[in-house]
Design a protein around this motif. Structure first.
Motif, PDB file in Angstrom:
ATOM      1  N   ILE A 150       0.843  -1.130   0.034  1.00 44.94           N
ATOM      2  CA  ILE A 150      -0.259   0.049  -0.175  1.00 44.94           C
ATOM      3  C   ILE A 150       0.693   1.209   0.108  1.00 44.94           C
ATOM      4  CG2 ILE A 150      -0.204   0.466   2.665  1.00 44.94           C
ATOM      5  CD1 ILE A 150      -3.143   1.080   2.046  1.00 44.94           C
ATOM      6  N   ARG A 151       0.433   2.356  -0.504  1.00 44.13           N
ATOM      7  CA  ARG A 151       1.303   3.473  -0.314  1.00 44.13           C
ATOM      8  C   ARG A 151       1.450   3.967   0.947  1.00 44.13           C
ATOM      9  NH1 ARG A 151      -3.074   4.911  -3.594  1.00 44.13           N
ATOM     10  NH2 ARG A 151      -3.970   6.508  -2.400  1.00 44.13           N
ATOM     11  N   SER A 152       2.748   4.419   0.980  1.00 49.35           N
ATOM     12  CA  SER A 152       3.080   4.840   2.414  1.00 49.35           C
ATOM     13  C   SER A 152       2.462   5.931   3.093  1.00 49.35           C
ATOM     14  CB  SER A 152       4.717   5.009   2.181  1.00 49.35           C
ATOM     15  OG  SER A 152       5.150   6.202   1.378  1.00 49.35           O
ATOM     16  N   LEU A 153       1.717   6.685   2.383  1.00 47.91           N
ATOM     17  CA  LEU A 153       1.008   8.050   2.940  1.00 47.91           C
ATOM     18  C   LEU A 153      -0.378   7.868   2.298  1.00 47.91           C
ATOM     19  CD1 LEU A 153       3.850  10.665   2.285  1.00 47.91           C
ATOM     20  CD2 LEU A 153       2.948   9.860   4.709  1.00 47.91           C
ATOM     21  N   ILE A 154      -1.168   7.603   3.289  1.00 48.09           N
ATOM     22  CA  ILE A 154      -2.673   7.906   2.739  1.00 48.09           C
ATOM     23  C   ILE A 154      -3.529   8.394   4.131  1.00 48.09           C
ATOM     24  CG2 ILE A 154      -4.826   6.584   2.028  1.00 48.09           C
ATOM     25  CD1 ILE A 154      -3.257   4.562   0.769  1.00 48.09           C
ATOM     26  N   PRO A 155      -3.480   9.572   4.061  1.00 41.12           N
ATOM     27  CA  PRO A 155      -3.985  10.355   5.356  1.00 41.12           C
ATOM     28  C   PRO A 155      -5.424   9.903   5.772  1.00 41.12           C
ATOM     29  CG  PRO A 155      -3.030  12.038   4.091  1.00 41.12           C
ATOM     30  CD  PRO A 155      -2.925  10.913   3.086  1.00 41.12           C
ATOM     31  N   GLU A 159      -2.486   7.815   9.948  1.00 39.59           N
ATOM     32  CA  GLU A 159      -1.827   9.236  10.160  1.00 39.59           C
ATOM     33  C   GLU A 159      -0.144   8.971   9.769  1.00 39.59           C
ATOM     34  OE1 GLU A 159      -2.202  10.823  14.114  1.00 39.59           O
ATOM     35  OE2 GLU A 159      -4.404  10.998  13.916  1.00 39.59           O
ATOM     36  N   GLY A 160       0.533   9.999   9.286  1.00 38.14           N
ATOM     37  CA  GLY A 160       1.799   9.831   9.013  1.00 38.14           C
ATOM     38  C   GLY A 160       2.418   8.987   8.217  1.00 38.14           C
ATOM     39  N   ARG A 161       3.675   8.511   7.816  1.00 34.70           N
ATOM     40  CA  ARG A 161       4.050   7.585   6.942  1.00 34.70           C
ATOM     41  C   ARG A 161       3.730   6.319   7.637  1.00 34.70           C
ATOM     42  NH1 ARG A 161       8.381   4.424   5.823  1.00 34.70           N
ATOM     43  NH2 ARG A 161       9.208   4.497   3.670  1.00 34.70           N
ATOM     44  N   LEU A 162       3.547   5.361   7.028  1.00 34.64           N
ATOM     45  CA  LEU A 162       3.477   3.879   7.397  1.00 34.64           C
ATOM     46  C   LEU A 162       4.904   3.135   7.408  1.00 34.64           C
ATOM     47  CD1 LEU A 162       0.962   1.719   7.664  1.00 34.64           C
ATOM     48  CD2 LEU A 162       1.649   0.908   5.158  1.00 34.64           C
ATOM     49  N   PRO A 163       4.882   2.319   8.439  1.00 34.35           N
ATOM     50  CA  PRO A 163       6.291   1.790   8.480  1.00 34.35           C
ATOM     51  C   PRO A 163       6.446   0.840   7.369  1.00 34.35           C
ATOM     52  CG  PRO A 163       5.065   1.456  10.715  1.00 34.35           C
ATOM     53  CD  PRO A 163       4.209   2.309   9.772  1.00 34.35           C
ATOM     54  N   ASP A 164       7.570   0.634   7.142  1.00 31.48           N
ATOM     55  CA  ASP A 164       8.207  -0.257   5.941  1.00 31.48           C
ATOM     56  C   ASP A 164       7.313  -1.356   5.925  1.00 31.48           C
ATOM     57  OD1 ASP A 164       9.685   1.883   4.857  1.00 31.48           O
ATOM     58  OD2 ASP A 164      11.238   1.294   6.560  1.00 31.48           O
ATOM     59  N   PHE A 165       7.601  -2.360   6.946  1.00 29.94           N
ATOM     60  CA  PHE A 165       7.099  -3.674   7.080  1.00 29.94           C
ATOM     61  C   PHE A 165       5.991  -3.635   8.291  1.00 29.94           C
ATOM     62  CE2 PHE A 165      10.767  -4.545   4.859  1.00 29.94           C
ATOM     63  CZ  PHE A 165      10.600  -5.906   4.031  1.00 29.94           C
ATOM     64  N   ASN A 166       4.643  -4.165   7.764  1.00 30.26           N
ATOM     65  CA  ASN A 166       3.448  -4.045   8.611  1.00 30.26           C
ATOM     66  C   ASN A 166       2.964  -5.545   9.048  1.00 30.26           C
ATOM     67  OD1 ASN A 166       2.832  -0.893   9.209  1.00 30.26           O
ATOM     68  ND2 ASN A 166       3.311  -1.465   6.887  1.00 30.26           N
ATOM     69  N   LEU A 167       3.615  -6.159   9.965  1.00 35.45           N
ATOM     70  CA  LEU A 167       3.223  -7.712  10.147  1.00 35.45           C
ATOM     71  C   LEU A 167       1.955  -7.579  11.006  1.00 35.45           C
ATOM     72  CD1 LEU A 167       6.594  -9.082  11.183  1.00 35.45           C
ATOM     73  CD2 LEU A 167       5.510  -9.297   9.104  1.00 35.45           C
ATOM     74  N   GLY A 168       1.093  -8.591  10.633  1.00 36.16           N
ATOM     75  CA  GLY A 168      -0.280  -8.500  11.180  1.00 36.16           C
ATOM     76  C   GLY A 168      -0.454 -10.046  11.352  1.00 36.16           C
ATOM     77  N   HIS A 195       9.604  -1.226  11.190  1.00 42.57           N
ATOM     78  CA  HIS A 195       8.605  -2.389  11.075  1.00 42.57           C
ATOM     79  C   HIS A 195       7.671  -2.199  12.317  1.00 42.57           C
ATOM     80  CE1 HIS A 195      11.511  -4.125  14.106  1.00 42.57           C
ATOM     81  NE2 HIS A 195      10.358  -4.861  14.514  1.00 42.57           N
ATOM     82  N   VAL A 196       6.378  -2.691  12.405  1.00 44.77           N
ATOM     83  CA  VAL A 196       5.653  -2.937  13.600  1.00 44.77           C
ATOM     84  C   VAL A 196       4.770  -4.090  13.344  1.00 44.77           C
ATOM     85  CG1 VAL A 196       3.681  -1.742  12.183  1.00 44.77           C
ATOM     86  CG2 VAL A 196       3.796  -1.654  14.581  1.00 44.77           C
ATOM     87  N   LEU A 197       4.437  -4.556  14.317  1.00 43.13           N
ATOM     88  CA  LEU A 197       3.538  -5.781  14.571  1.00 43.13           C
ATOM     89  C   LEU A 197       1.948  -5.387  15.047  1.00 43.13           C
ATOM     90  CD1 LEU A 197       2.860  -8.867  14.632  1.00 43.13           C
ATOM     91  CD2 LEU A 197       3.843  -8.979  16.777  1.00 43.13           C
ATOM     92  N   ASN A 198       1.006  -5.776  14.392  1.00 42.85           N
ATOM     93  CA  ASN A 198      -0.380  -5.449  14.592  1.00 42.85           C
ATOM     94  C   ASN A 198      -0.467  -4.042  14.822  1.00 42.85           C
ATOM     95  OD1 ASN A 198      -1.323  -8.121  14.618  1.00 42.85           O
ATOM     96  ND2 ASN A 198      -0.237  -8.736  16.320  1.00 42.85           N
ATOM     97  N   GLY A 199       0.089  -3.070  14.133  1.00 46.72           N
ATOM     98  CA  GLY A 199      -0.156  -1.516  13.913  1.00 46.72           C
ATOM     99  C   GLY A 199      -1.549  -1.618  13.440  1.00 46.72           C
ATOM    100  N   ARG A 200      -1.589  -0.517  12.412  1.00 43.09           N
ATOM    101  CA  ARG A 200      -2.878   0.059  11.597  1.00 43.09           C
ATOM    102  C   ARG A 200      -3.559  -1.281  10.866  1.00 43.09           C
ATOM    103  NH1 ARG A 200      -6.471  -0.105   9.089  1.00 43.09           N
ATOM    104  NH2 ARG A 200      -7.603   1.470   8.015  1.00 43.09           N
ATOM    105  N   PHE A 201      -2.500  -2.033  10.428  1.00 42.87           N
ATOM    106  CA  PHE A 201      -2.812  -3.342   9.629  1.00 42.87           C
ATOM    107  C   PHE A 201      -2.564  -4.771  10.559  1.00 42.87           C
ATOM    108  CE2 PHE A 201      -1.983  -0.153   6.439  1.00 42.87           C
ATOM    109  CZ  PHE A 201      -3.062  -0.053   6.030  1.00 42.87           C
ATOM    110  N   LYS A 202      -3.692  -5.077  11.026  1.00 38.07           N
ATOM    111  CA  LYS A 202      -3.582  -6.490  11.991  1.00 38.07           C
ATOM    112  C   LYS A 202      -3.713  -7.535  11.022  1.00 38.07           C
ATOM    113  CE  LYS A 202      -4.924  -3.866  16.029  1.00 38.07           C
ATOM    114  NZ  LYS A 202      -4.857  -2.459  15.541  1.00 38.07           N
TER     115      LYS A 202
END
Length: 267
Positions: A150-155, A159-168, A195-202
């Motif tokens: 997904i695009r890194s910026l979709i307000p 909010e803000g820039r999405l982390p590079d790797f979003n693990l859900g 990276h983030v685990l279970n952030g915006r995208f779980k």
């Protein structure tokens, strides 16, 4: 409707699902789209190319051919919302930025959309379910990796820039906790990516529905920020200079997934 998916069977108990790289449109959807939607900006661009090494690793690969604008394969068939925040449904009516997807009065009919559910959504999920069942029968367990970008910026969505790797992992419900820890460790070992685990995208419907660790089916979603492998504006070109290093991280994640399964189940 033909050619709704592509599927290749592998030799290890790992299935990579790609529900959103498709760009095919039905006549009814294509006729109704607003001009801004015709570039298909919300596509998970180039995901099959980004993951093309996975076949050599022995993974099974399932990819959709129709656009998410026709029907979203990562939503439940009853279209119950997955997120309390802004999102799109089984039959999207808006772009990710919140603008209408269709011209007034040009939304596909209920009958037309019912056909998409039967002829696009159902075959994808039947194939996914049958392959996981085959893996369980052969190996005693199955691993599912749901591949997204997904695009890194979709307000409108976050909010803000999405982390590079979003693990859900559906807040820990779709896989064993030690597996999530193993994957996080891979990401933590790569200093130039966030990276983030279970952030915006779980994890969407696929991760939540099929991930049943108590039944020895472990599912993980990766939502990858597109700035790590492509141009985020039209014509959405693939960037080999960016994709090469990113592919290596994905390879490490998939190998860690496979290795964990072998260690856990002994095969």
């Amino acid at each position: 409707m033909d050619n709704v998916l592509s599927f290749s069977r592998g030799r290890v108990p790992l299935l990579i699902s790609m529900p959103h790289p498709g760009t095919r449109l039905t006549p009814a959807v294509e006729a109704g789209l607003v001009d801004e939607a015709r570039e298909l900006a919300d596509t998970d661009w180039h995901i099959p190319r980004l993951y093309d090494f996975a076949v050599e690793m022995g993974a099974s690969v399932l990819a959709a051919q129709y656009s998410r604008y026709v029907v979203d394969l990562n939503r439940p068939s009853d279209d119950k919302p997955l997120y309390a925040t802004a999102t799109t449904g089984l039959y999207p009516d808006t772009l990710f930025d919140g603008r209408p997807l269709y011209r007034e009065g040009m939304t596909p009919s209920k009958e037309e959309r019912a056909r998409y559910l039967a002829e696009v959504w159902t075959p994808y999920h039947r194939t996914l379910s049958e392959e996981l069942a085959r893996m369980k029968a052969e190996f005693g367990y199955a691993l599912l990796w749901d591949a997204h970008s997904i695009r890194s910026l979709i307000p409108h969505l976050f909010e803000g820039r999405l982390p590079d790797f979003n693990l859900g992992t559906n807040a820990g419900a779709s896989c064993a906790p030690e597996l999530a820890e193993r994957l996080q460790a891979v990401c933590a070992g790569v200093s130039n990516y966030s990276h983030v685990l279970n952030g915006r995208f779980k994890g969407g419907h696929i991760t939540r529905h099929y991930g049943q660790p108590e039944q020895d089916v472990h599912a993980v979603q990766l939502e990858l920020a597109q700035c790590n492998y492509m141009d985020e504006s039209a014509p959405f070109g693939y960037r080999e200079d960016l994709a090469g290093p990113t592919r290596e991280v994905i390879r490490q994640l998939l190998q860690a997934f496979i290795d964990w399964g072998r260690e856990r189940y002994g095969r």
